[in-house]
Write an enzyme that holds these catalytic residues in place. Structure first.
Site, PDB file in Angstrom:
ATOM      1  N   GLY A  39       8.447  23.028   0.816  1.00  0.00           N
ATOM      2  CA  GLY A  39       7.658  22.902  -0.417  1.00  0.00           C
ATOM      3  C   GLY A  39       6.322  23.616  -0.281  1.00  0.00           C
ATOM      4  N   ILE A  40       5.697  23.462   0.872  1.00  0.00           N
ATOM      5  CA  ILE A  40       4.402  24.117   1.089  1.00  0.00           C
ATOM      6  C   ILE A  40       4.584  25.630   1.199  1.00  0.00           C
ATOM      7  CG2 ILE A  40       2.466  24.339   2.728  1.00  0.00           C
ATOM      8  CD1 ILE A  40       2.236  21.487   2.735  1.00  0.00           C
ATOM      9  N   ASP A  92       7.503  17.628  -4.029  1.00  0.00           N
ATOM     10  CA  ASP A  92       7.215  19.061  -3.877  1.00  0.00           C
ATOM     11  C   ASP A  92       6.545  19.640  -5.114  1.00  0.00           C
ATOM     12  OD1 ASP A  92       7.825  19.756  -1.269  1.00  0.00           O
ATOM     13  OD2 ASP A  92       9.970  19.788  -1.678  1.00  0.00           O
ATOM     14  N   GLU A 171      26.396  19.507   0.152  1.00  0.00           N
ATOM     15  CA  GLU A 171      25.920  19.384  -1.233  1.00  0.00           C
ATOM     16  C   GLU A 171      25.245  20.643  -1.753  1.00  0.00           C
ATOM     17  OE1 GLU A 171      24.881  15.322   0.660  1.00  0.00           O
ATOM     18  OE2 GLU A 171      24.948  17.414   1.256  1.00  0.00           O
ATOM     19  N   LYS A 206      12.790  29.357  20.965  1.00  0.00           N
ATOM     20  CA  LYS A 206      14.163  29.862  20.922  1.00  0.00           C
ATOM     21  C   LYS A 206      14.519  30.380  19.522  1.00  0.00           C
ATOM     22  CE  LYS A 206      16.301  29.559  24.139  1.00  0.00           C
ATOM     23  NZ  LYS A 206      16.250  30.462  25.355  1.00  0.00           N
ATOM     24  N   CYS A 401      -4.058   2.889 -11.135  1.00  0.00           N
ATOM     25  CA  CYS A 401      -3.020   2.168 -11.865  1.00  0.00           C
ATOM     26  C   CYS A 401      -2.938   0.715 -11.388  1.00  0.00           C
ATOM     27  CB  CYS A 401      -1.693   2.903 -11.759  1.00  0.00           C
ATOM     28  SG  CYS A 401      -0.579   2.419 -13.069  1.00  0.00           S
ATOM     29  N   GLN A 405      -5.493  -2.537 -12.132  1.00  0.00           N
ATOM     30  CA  GLN A 405      -5.079  -3.873 -12.590  1.00  0.00           C
ATOM     31  C   GLN A 405      -5.585  -4.932 -11.609  1.00  0.00           C
ATOM     32  OE1 GLN A 405      -0.797  -3.464 -13.019  1.00  0.00           O
ATOM     33  NE2 GLN A 405      -0.979  -2.002 -14.700  1.00  0.00           N
ATOM     34  N   GLU A 425       3.527  -9.074 -14.450  1.00  0.00           N
ATOM     35  CA  GLU A 425       4.417  -8.558 -13.408  1.00  0.00           C
ATOM     36  C   GLU A 425       4.494  -9.493 -12.205  1.00  0.00           C
ATOM     37  OE1 GLU A 425       3.140  -4.748 -11.831  1.00  0.00           O
ATOM     38  OE2 GLU A 425       5.103  -4.358 -10.937  1.00  0.00           O
ATOM     39  N   HIS A 531      -2.904   8.005 -13.325  1.00  0.00           N
ATOM     40  CA  HIS A 531      -2.922   8.468 -11.928  1.00  0.00           C
ATOM     41  C   HIS A 531      -3.709   9.769 -11.816  1.00  0.00           C
ATOM     42  CE1 HIS A 531      -0.016   5.648 -10.160  1.00  0.00           C
ATOM     43  NE2 HIS A 531       0.519   5.633 -11.364  1.00  0.00           N
ATOM     44  N   GLU A 533      -4.755  11.233  -9.319  1.00  0.00           N
ATOM     45  CA  GLU A 533      -4.392  12.036  -8.133  1.00  0.00           C
ATOM     46  C   GLU A 533      -3.471  13.204  -8.473  1.00  0.00           C
ATOM     47  OE1 GLU A 533      -3.512   8.887  -8.674  1.00  0.00           O
ATOM     48  OE2 GLU A 533      -1.494   8.412  -7.954  1.00  0.00           O
TER      49      GLU A 533
END
Ligand code: GLN
Length: 557
Positions: A39-40, A92, A171, A206, A401, A405, A425, A531, A533
């Site tokens: 992903g990076i 990702d 897969e 290797k 989030c 709360q 909740e 969120h 972030e």
């Protein structure tokens, strides 16, 4: 020189009626083993191509059978990343957005489960007119369509496709077969990421596993144009020559990808080997000269930040970086912005609940705490106790989030003097009267509300109140942030809480739902229903994380 940006329309027809497809594709596969940072690597190549002036879009093809990762446990699969359009995706995609700084979308995520669901729905509708439905061509065609549709929807000049898993996985075969076909139908550049393992006994790296994984690609009819060779030690020139010779990849296109200190180094290290030019040559992109200055400045800032600052991450999945990946990245870049390096201190909320002295000691040595998102009742009282500590000891606190709360429940319990106040909740047995829910399902949503498909997902507008910490952080009246939650603050308690010093500094304008809460007369104690972030970037830390870290640094002086 940055090339002139061409306007590309993948759906345009040429005069002869033949499809004219100008989008160029960069495909990334992985070999030898998983967790090499595909992903990076994909994001870094994307960042370099963007720095050349191209519009870049990325798609992740995941070979597992889940339709999307929304229901997968962060224990197993890491965080669920949410896009503006509300897709619940693989982590990702967070890398793609952070590195390339372009919004991804539901088009960025495709799984085997999704492909099969679509093909089988067509079969049921009778779209295939009595034919036999097969992996080749029906599934492979659906994969190619998904890739090309994403390119068309995004209007990208460069469409990157990361194939999840490792070459050789059962897969993954239909995806690789689709790519094999695309190689003769589209302009495709294929990057293969592998590992050169280090053997301690003989003190050497290797190349055989890399050779074998390229052989596996050849078996399927694929031949990579570039090899990114991951290694924990400097790769001797002879080994790079050897990889080139045995894998039949031009020598300049065998690029060492060494383990690095900071994410800024990855695109810089690739480009040191003229990655953009090598890709550009094959894809006819003209002369390329990416402007990497932003990355160089980032690296410099990172290297200059010497002092560390311990920040507690009070959560459930302690030690699992991937479960809170975007949160950790947001904390780190906010710290670097303030000339510090963040030390992430994992604090398990259940241990706080059990009054474990070590866990409390760890929490208390931190200069700030972040309480991230989460679901379910486990460890909740520990988080509430941490919030109480932050409020009373004036430790900077950022709640994401669930963390928002928690902040509100703790404040409500303390100020309204009622220990029973909670979130719907956490009242699993339904013993507490709804009037005591500080956080609840929206009125009218109570009965028969299922767990699946009931989350508020994606970007929503939020209006900010002047004179608050949130306003100070964002410096604008209105923002848009991403959500992934089921419960909302209970408006009927709003006035009472405001009277006691809780400030609702952000509101969803159409509904008056409260989106940001903060505590007056505290260095920084703020939580958001959304969120933040997900929108933090390495070069541009999110305003809330930046301001939180500002308070941490300020308090330390
Ligand atoms: N469990 C809470 C809710 O559903 C918080 C979710 C979260 O933190 N993402 O509202």
């Amino acid at each position: 020189m940055v090339p002139q940006k061409q306007k590309i329309n993948t759906r345009a027809k040429s005069p002869k009626g033949k499809k004219e497809n100008n989008t160029k594709f960069i495909i990334v596969t992985g070999g030898v083993c998983s967790s090499l940072g595909k992903g990076i690597a994909t994001s870094s190549i994307g960042a370099i191509m963007k720095a050349c002036g191209f519009k870049v879009f990325v798609q992740k093809l995941d070979p597992y059978l889940n339709v999307d990762p929304g229901t997968m446990s962060p224990f197993q699969h890491g965080e669920v990343y949410v896009t503006n359009d509300g897709a619940e995706t693989d982590l990702d995609l967070g890398h793609y957005e952070r590195f390339i700084d372009e919004p991804m979308s539901k088009w960025s995520t495709v799984t085997t489960g999704k492909i099969y669901t679509d093909v089988l729905a067509k079969e049921r509708r009778g779209d295939f007119l009595g034919g036999t439905i097969q992996v080749v061509p029906h599934i492979t065609n659906a994969i190619k369509e998904a890739i090309r549709e994403a390119a068309a929807q995004s209007g990208a000049d460069i469409m990157m496709v990361e194939i999840g898993g490792t070459v050789g996985d059962i897969e993954g075969e239909p995806f690789l077969e689709a790519i094999r076909q695309m190689k003769s139908e589209d302009q495709v550049f294929h990057v293969h990421l592998t590992l050169l393992p280090y053997l301690k006994g003989s003190k050497e790296l290797k190349t055989k596993p890399t050779q074998l994984s390229v052989r596996e690609l050849r078996r399927i009819g694929l031949h990579p144009d570039m090899i990114l060779a991951r290694a924990d030690y400097k790769i001797p020139k002879e080994l790079l020559d050897k990889v080139s010779r045995f894998c039949d990849v031009p020598r300049e296109a065998v690029i060492p990808a060494l383990t690095v200190n900071s994410i800024y180094d990855v695109p810089l290290n690739y480009q040191k080997h003229d990655l953009a030019q090598i890709i550009g040559k094959k894809l006819d992109l003209g002369p390329l000269n990416p402007d990497m200055s932003k990355w160089e400045e980032g690296r410099e800032r990172y290297e200059k930040a010497e002092k560390t600052v311990p920040i507690a991450l009070v959560g459930k999945y302690t030690g699992l970086d991937d479960a809170y990946l975007s949160v950790i990245e947001a904390i780190k870049s906010a710290a670097v912005h303030h000339g510090r390096k963040a030390e992430i201190v994992w604090v398990e909320s259940e241990k706080l609940e059990q009054k474990d002295p070590e866990a409390w000691q760890e929490l208390k040595r931190c200069k700030g705490m972040v309480v991230p998102g989460g679901f379910g009742i486990r460890g909740i009282e520990g988080k509430i106790a941490a919030a109480k500590y932050a409020r009373t000891q004036k430790i900077p606190y950022l709640g994401l989030c669930l963390g928002a709360q928690i902040l509100t429940i703790e404040f409500a319990r303390a100020m309204l003097k009622d220990r029973e106040l909670t979130s719907e909740e956490f009242d699993e047995e339904g013993k507490i009267p709804p009037s005591k829910y500080v956080v609840h399902f929206l009125p009218g949503q109570h009965k028969g509300r299922a767990k699946g498909g009931t989350l508020r997902l994606g970007a929503y507008k939020c209006k900010l109140k002047e004179g608050t910490k949130a306003y100070e952080a964002y410096e604008v009246d209105e923002i848009e942030e991403r959500h992934r939650h089921r419960y909302e603050f209970n408006n009927s308690l709003r006035k009472k809480l405001e009277d006691k010093g809780l400030v609702f500094s952000g509101e969803w304008p159409e509904t008056q739902l409260m989106e940001i809460v903060e505590i007056r007369n505290h260095p920084f104690m703020l939580g958001s229903q959304f969120h933040p972030e997900f929108k933090s970037r390495p070069h541009r830390p999110h305003p809330l994380f930046r301001t939180f870290m500002g308070a941490v640094v300020e308090k330390r002086k």
